[in-house]
Design an enzyme around this catalytic site. Structure first.
Site, PDB file in Angstrom:
ATOM      1  N   TYR A   1      50.731  16.518  44.172  1.00 24.02           N
ATOM      2  CA  TYR A   1      51.144  17.626  43.306  1.00 24.02           C
ATOM      3  C   TYR A   1      52.484  17.229  42.697  1.00 24.02           C
ATOM      4  O   TYR A   1      53.475  17.069  43.419  1.00 24.02           O
ATOM      5  CB  TYR A   1      51.322  18.906  44.117  1.00 24.02           C
ATOM      6  CG  TYR A   1      50.055  19.552  44.607  1.00 24.02           C
ATOM      7  CD1 TYR A   1      49.366  19.048  45.710  1.00 24.02           C
ATOM      8  CD2 TYR A   1      49.548  20.693  43.983  1.00 24.02           C
ATOM      9  CE1 TYR A   1      48.194  19.666  46.163  1.00 24.02           C
ATOM     10  CE2 TYR A   1      48.391  21.313  44.439  1.00 24.02           C
ATOM     11  CZ  TYR A   1      47.725  20.787  45.526  1.00 24.02           C
ATOM     12  OH  TYR A   1      46.575  21.392  45.978  1.00 24.02           O
TER      13      TYR A   1
ATOM     14  N   HIS B   1      41.325  14.625  54.746  1.00 25.05           N
ATOM     15  CA  HIS B   1      42.723  14.363  54.398  1.00 25.05           C
ATOM     16  C   HIS B   1      43.643  15.049  55.406  1.00 25.05           C
ATOM     17  O   HIS B   1      43.439  16.215  55.736  1.00 25.05           O
ATOM     18  CB  HIS B   1      43.046  14.922  53.000  1.00 25.05           C
ATOM     19  CG  HIS B   1      42.446  14.146  51.890  1.00 25.05           C
ATOM     20  ND1 HIS B   1      42.857  14.270  50.593  1.00 25.05           N
ATOM     21  CD2 HIS B   1      41.456  13.218  51.873  1.00 25.05           C
ATOM     22  CE1 HIS B   1      42.166  13.458  49.816  1.00 25.05           C
ATOM     23  NE2 HIS B   1      41.304  12.807  50.565  1.00 25.05           N
TER      24      HIS B   1
ATOM     25  N   PRO C   1      44.408  28.059  40.859  1.00 25.39           N
ATOM     26  CA  PRO C   1      43.840  27.011  41.725  1.00 25.39           C
ATOM     27  C   PRO C   1      44.874  26.132  42.429  1.00 25.39           C
ATOM     28  O   PRO C   1      44.502  25.290  43.239  1.00 25.39           O
ATOM     29  CB  PRO C   1      42.985  26.184  40.760  1.00 25.39           C
ATOM     30  CG  PRO C   1      43.500  26.489  39.419  1.00 25.39           C
ATOM     31  CD  PRO C   1      44.057  27.865  39.457  1.00 25.39           C
TER      32      PRO C   1
ATOM     33  N   LYS D   1      42.421  27.731  46.916  1.00 25.24           N
ATOM     34  CA  LYS D   1      41.948  28.839  47.754  1.00 25.24           C
ATOM     35  C   LYS D   1      40.661  29.498  47.255  1.00 25.24           C
ATOM     36  O   LYS D   1      39.982  30.171  48.026  1.00 25.24           O
ATOM     37  CB  LYS D   1      43.042  29.923  47.825  1.00 25.24           C
ATOM     38  CG  LYS D   1      44.258  29.510  48.608  1.00 25.24           C
ATOM     39  CD  LYS D   1      43.944  29.331  50.073  1.00 25.24           C
ATOM     40  CE  LYS D   1      44.851  28.297  50.695  1.00 25.24           C
ATOM     41  NZ  LYS D   1      44.155  27.472  51.675  1.00 25.24           N
TER      42      LYS D   1
HETATM   43  P1  FAS Z   1      31.022  31.993  41.194  1.00 22.31           P
HETATM   44  O1  FAS Z   1      31.649  32.366  39.879  1.00 22.31           O
HETATM   45  O2  FAS Z   1      31.059  30.583  41.653  1.00 22.31           O
HETATM   46  O3  FAS Z   1      29.472  32.398  41.179  1.00 22.31           O
HETATM   47  C1  FAS Z   1      29.030  33.594  40.590  1.00 22.31           C
HETATM   48  C2  FAS Z   1      27.598  33.366  40.117  1.00 22.31           C
HETATM   49  O4  FAS Z   1      27.075  34.614  39.638  1.00 22.31           O
HETATM   50  C3  FAS Z   1      27.520  32.375  38.970  1.00 22.31           C
HETATM   51  O5  FAS Z   1      26.581  31.381  39.259  1.00 22.31           O
HETATM   52  C4  FAS Z   1      27.085  33.233  37.775  1.00 22.31           C
HETATM   53  O6  FAS Z   1      26.236  32.538  36.901  1.00 22.31           O
HETATM   54  C5  FAS Z   1      26.333  34.348  38.458  1.00 22.31           C
HETATM   55  N1  FAS Z   1      26.273  35.602  37.693  1.00 22.31           N
HETATM   56  C6  FAS Z   1      27.199  36.124  36.856  1.00 22.31           C
HETATM   57  N2  FAS Z   1      26.778  37.326  36.385  1.00 22.31           N
HETATM   58  C7  FAS Z   1      25.545  37.552  36.952  1.00 22.31           C
HETATM   59  C8  FAS Z   1      24.608  38.617  36.866  1.00 22.31           C
HETATM   60  N3  FAS Z   1      24.847  39.684  36.101  1.00 22.31           N
HETATM   61  N4  FAS Z   1      23.456  38.524  37.569  1.00 22.31           N
HETATM   62  C9  FAS Z   1      23.214  37.443  38.361  1.00 22.31           C
HETATM   63  N5  FAS Z   1      24.067  36.390  38.485  1.00 22.31           N
HETATM   64  C10 FAS Z   1      25.226  36.466  37.779  1.00 22.31           C
HETATM   65  N6  FAS Z   1      38.740  27.090  42.978  1.00 22.31           N
HETATM   66  C11 FAS Z   1      39.406  26.168  43.692  1.00 22.31           C
HETATM   67  O7  FAS Z   1      39.631  26.389  44.876  1.00 22.31           O
HETATM   68  N7  FAS Z   1      39.845  25.001  43.092  1.00 22.31           N
HETATM   69  C12 FAS Z   1      39.589  24.711  41.771  1.00 22.31           C
HETATM   70  O8  FAS Z   1      39.983  23.669  41.272  1.00 22.31           O
HETATM   71  C13 FAS Z   1      38.871  25.647  41.003  1.00 22.31           C
HETATM   72  N8  FAS Z   1      38.556  25.385  39.689  1.00 22.31           N
HETATM   73  C14 FAS Z   1      37.862  26.333  38.957  1.00 22.31           C
HETATM   74  C15 FAS Z   1      37.509  26.111  37.604  1.00 22.31           C
HETATM   75  C16 FAS Z   1      36.814  27.075  36.857  1.00 22.31           C
HETATM   76  C17 FAS Z   1      36.449  26.816  35.413  1.00 22.31           C
HETATM   77  C18 FAS Z   1      36.462  28.304  37.474  1.00 22.31           C
HETATM   78  C19 FAS Z   1      35.742  29.379  36.671  1.00 22.31           C
HETATM   79  C20 FAS Z   1      36.787  28.531  38.813  1.00 22.31           C
HETATM   80  C21 FAS Z   1      37.474  27.545  39.566  1.00 22.31           C
HETATM   81  N9  FAS Z   1      37.801  27.741  40.913  1.00 22.31           N
HETATM   82  C22 FAS Z   1      38.467  26.834  41.656  1.00 22.31           C
HETATM   83  C23 FAS Z   1      37.444  28.930  41.578  1.00 22.31           C
HETATM   84  C24 FAS Z   1      35.995  28.812  41.974  1.00 22.31           C
HETATM   85  O9  FAS Z   1      35.802  27.678  42.772  1.00 22.31           O
HETATM   86  C25 FAS Z   1      35.612  30.110  42.626  1.00 22.31           C
HETATM   87  O10 FAS Z   1      36.590  30.534  43.557  1.00 22.31           O
HETATM   88  C26 FAS Z   1      34.274  30.060  43.302  1.00 22.31           C
HETATM   89  O11 FAS Z   1      33.327  29.582  42.386  1.00 22.31           O
HETATM   90  C27 FAS Z   1      33.957  31.470  43.777  1.00 22.31           C
HETATM   91  O12 FAS Z   1      32.629  31.517  44.152  1.00 22.31           O
HETATM   92  P2  FAS Z   1      31.740  32.832  43.870  1.00 22.31           P
HETATM   93  O13 FAS Z   1      32.509  34.025  44.296  1.00 22.31           O
HETATM   94  O14 FAS Z   1      30.423  32.543  44.451  1.00 22.31           O
HETATM   95  O15 FAS Z   1      31.681  32.961  42.275  1.00 22.31           O
HETATM   96  C1  PHB Z   2      40.415  19.723  42.947  1.00 21.55           C
HETATM   97  O1  PHB Z   2      40.238  18.623  43.513  1.00 21.55           O
HETATM   98  O2  PHB Z   2      39.643  20.174  42.071  1.00 21.55           O
HETATM   99  C2  PHB Z   2      41.618  20.562  43.325  1.00 21.55           C
HETATM  100  C3  PHB Z   2      42.398  20.173  44.405  1.00 21.55           C
HETATM  101  C4  PHB Z   2      43.500  20.945  44.756  1.00 21.55           C
HETATM  102  C5  PHB Z   2      43.803  22.077  44.018  1.00 21.55           C
HETATM  103  C6  PHB Z   2      42.997  22.473  42.931  1.00 21.55           C
HETATM  104  C7  PHB Z   2      41.905  21.702  42.589  1.00 21.55           C
HETATM  105  O3  PHB Z   2      44.894  22.824  44.351  1.00 21.55           O
END
Ligand code: FAS
Ligand code: PHB
Length: 389
Positions: A197, A72, A288, A292
């Site tokens: 947005y 994009h 979100p 980032k």
């Molecule tokens: P993660 O949370 O992805 O991974 C951590 C891992 O550690 C998980 O698999 C967990 O099961 C594991 N874990 C936890 N405790 C543990 C333990 N004691 N021992 C071993 N493993 C353990 N970001 C965006 O940019 N756009 C979005 O739209 C967006 N939507 C999101 C929606 C939700 C519901 C959530 C929760 C986050 C969202 N995020 C979004 C943010 C998300 O993408 C995070 O920034 C990203 O997953 C970060 O990656 P990690 O730091 O690897 O953490």
């Molecule tokens: C998504 O596609 O999940 C998305 C895109 C842009 C955002 C947040 C989430 O700012």
């Protein structure tokens, strides 16, 4: 059992760190409480910054991303009844790629397993001991065997609800927003080629996508909203209202996934204690709106892989000593940008007219000034890894 780097958590941060270390000849073991299927199906982020894509290409993880990712060159801000495109290609010379976080996770797991990487899923009773001199990570494997994993350093990549941050005992900066996002994944072909947005009187809405068959959509809702109280019909109706604009249509279709994500800004300082280093959501959370979260996690582990390699292979401690400060500069830049995008685009529940006028002024200035639009563009597309921030 012994390894050089014990990695707690198999999200984007932990998995990519393991891959980056392996490329440098550094051994690691990744432990994860959830199953492989669970982490590969978890629907989360969707937007990859330009530096993220560049890094994944550089380290051999972008073959499917380059084939299936959607490039994009801009986004649209929809407010005041009109559309205002922010042209990334014109303003900053590159763009973003839409490719689901779960696809990135699948690609890295496949690469690690093909390379003989040691990934342990469905572990339990994880403990982190002796982080000041000779760390030991304890866990019970999926087969019930108790393991004491001695290592040189520990990477806490276990997300916001993990155990690592508690072992660092950092100062925390935390702000919760008075709203959340209700998100759906729908089997419906996107009708527009870029993200929209929308700042509407009813509230914020985001139009995104995952593929030519899958649309990703979000609505601003009150913070304690139960997703089950929103029927599919009600969601489609409200999306149609908030995203409605001349010439814009919205394909409806089966809702494959529905959920509410809270909105918060959170930073833990420092991101290190002794031989334990935090990366990704374990150390920071952003709303979100700026897309980032995952990109910040990837930037952290790019720094951490270099720092660990210098320390473990050459005894050079400069990288690990600078790790927290280096990452926190980018973290706070992303926190500010995400707060700014969130404040500019979401309705304040109290409906304060002063705030509303500030918001509209900010939106109008952002789309009418090349300087202001460039600032949004360079932050959204992603500031170069290693940049002075
Ligand atoms: P993660 O949370 O992805 O991974 C951590 C891992 O550690 C998980 O698999 C967990 O099961 C594991 N874990 C936890 N405790 C543990 C333990 N004691 N021992 C071993 N493993 C353990 N970001 C965006 O940019 N756009 C979005 O739209 C967006 N939507 C999101 C929606 C939700 C519901 C959530 C929760 C986050 C969202 N995020 C979004 C943010 C998300 O993408 C995070 O920034 C990203 O997953 C970060 O990656 P990690 O730091 O690897 O953490
Ligand atoms: C998504 O596609 O999940 C998305 C895109 C842009 C955002 C947040 C989430 O700012």
């Amino acid at each position: 059992m012994r390894t050089q780097v014990a990695i707690v958590g198999a999200g984007p941060a932990g998995l990519l760190l393991s891959h980056l270390l392996a490329r440098r000849g550094v051994d690691s073991v990744v432990i994860e409480t959830r199953s492989r299927d669970y982490v590969e199906q978890r629907v989360r982020a969707g937007v990859l910054e330009h530096p993220t894509v560049e890094l994944l290409r550089e380290v051999g993880l972008a073959e499917r991303l380059d084939r299936e990712g959607m490039a994009h060159e801009g986004i649209t801000l929809r407010f005041d009844g009109g559309d205002h495109r922010i042209d990334f290609a014109d303003l900053v010379g590159n763009g973003i790629t839409v490719y689901g976080q779960q696809e990135v996770v699948k690609d890295i797991i496949a690469a690690r397993l093909a390379a003989g990487g040691d990934l342990r899923f469905e572990v339990s009773d994880v403990s982190i001991e002796r982080i000041d001199d000779a760390p030991v990570v304890g866990f019970t494997g999926a087969d019930g065997t108790r393991v004491e994993l001695a290592c040189d350093v520990v990477a806490g990549c276990d997300g916001f609800h993990g155990i690592s941050r508690g072992n660092v005992g950092p100062d925390v900066f935390d702000r919760e927003y008075p709203f959340a996002w209700l998100g759906i994944l729908a089997k419906a072909a996107p009708t527009h080629h870029e993200l929209v947005y929308a700042n509407h009187a009813n509230g914020f809405a985001l139009y995104s996508m995952r593929s030519p068959e899958i649309t990703r959509l979000y609505l601003q809702v009150p913070p304690e909203t139960d997703a089950e109280t929103w029927s599919d019909a009600r969601i489609w109706d409200e999306l149609g209202t908030r995203l409605g604009a001349d010439g814009f249509t919205l394909n409806e279709g089966p809702v494959l996934e529905k959920g509410v994500t809270g909105m918060r800004s959170f930073v833990a300082e420092p991101m290190r204690r002794g031989r334990l280093f935090l990366a990704g959501d374990a150390a920071h959370i952003v709303p979100p709106t700026g897309a980032k979260g995952m990109n910040l996690a990837i930037a952290d582990v790019g720094v951490l892989a270099e720092a660990f390699t210098a320390f473990l292979q050459h005894g050079d401690e400069a990288g690990i000593d600078a790790y927290s400060e280096t990452c926190l500069r980018r973290v706070w830049r992303a926190e500010h940008f995400s707060w700014w995008m969130t404040s500019m685009l979401h309705n304040q529940p109290d409906g304060d007219p002063f705030t509303r006028r500030l918001q509209l002024s900010q939106l109008r200035y952002t789309v009418s000034s090349r300087a202001a639009a460039t600032s949004l563009a360079e932050n959204y597309v992603g500031l170069p890894h290693g940049a002075e921030l």
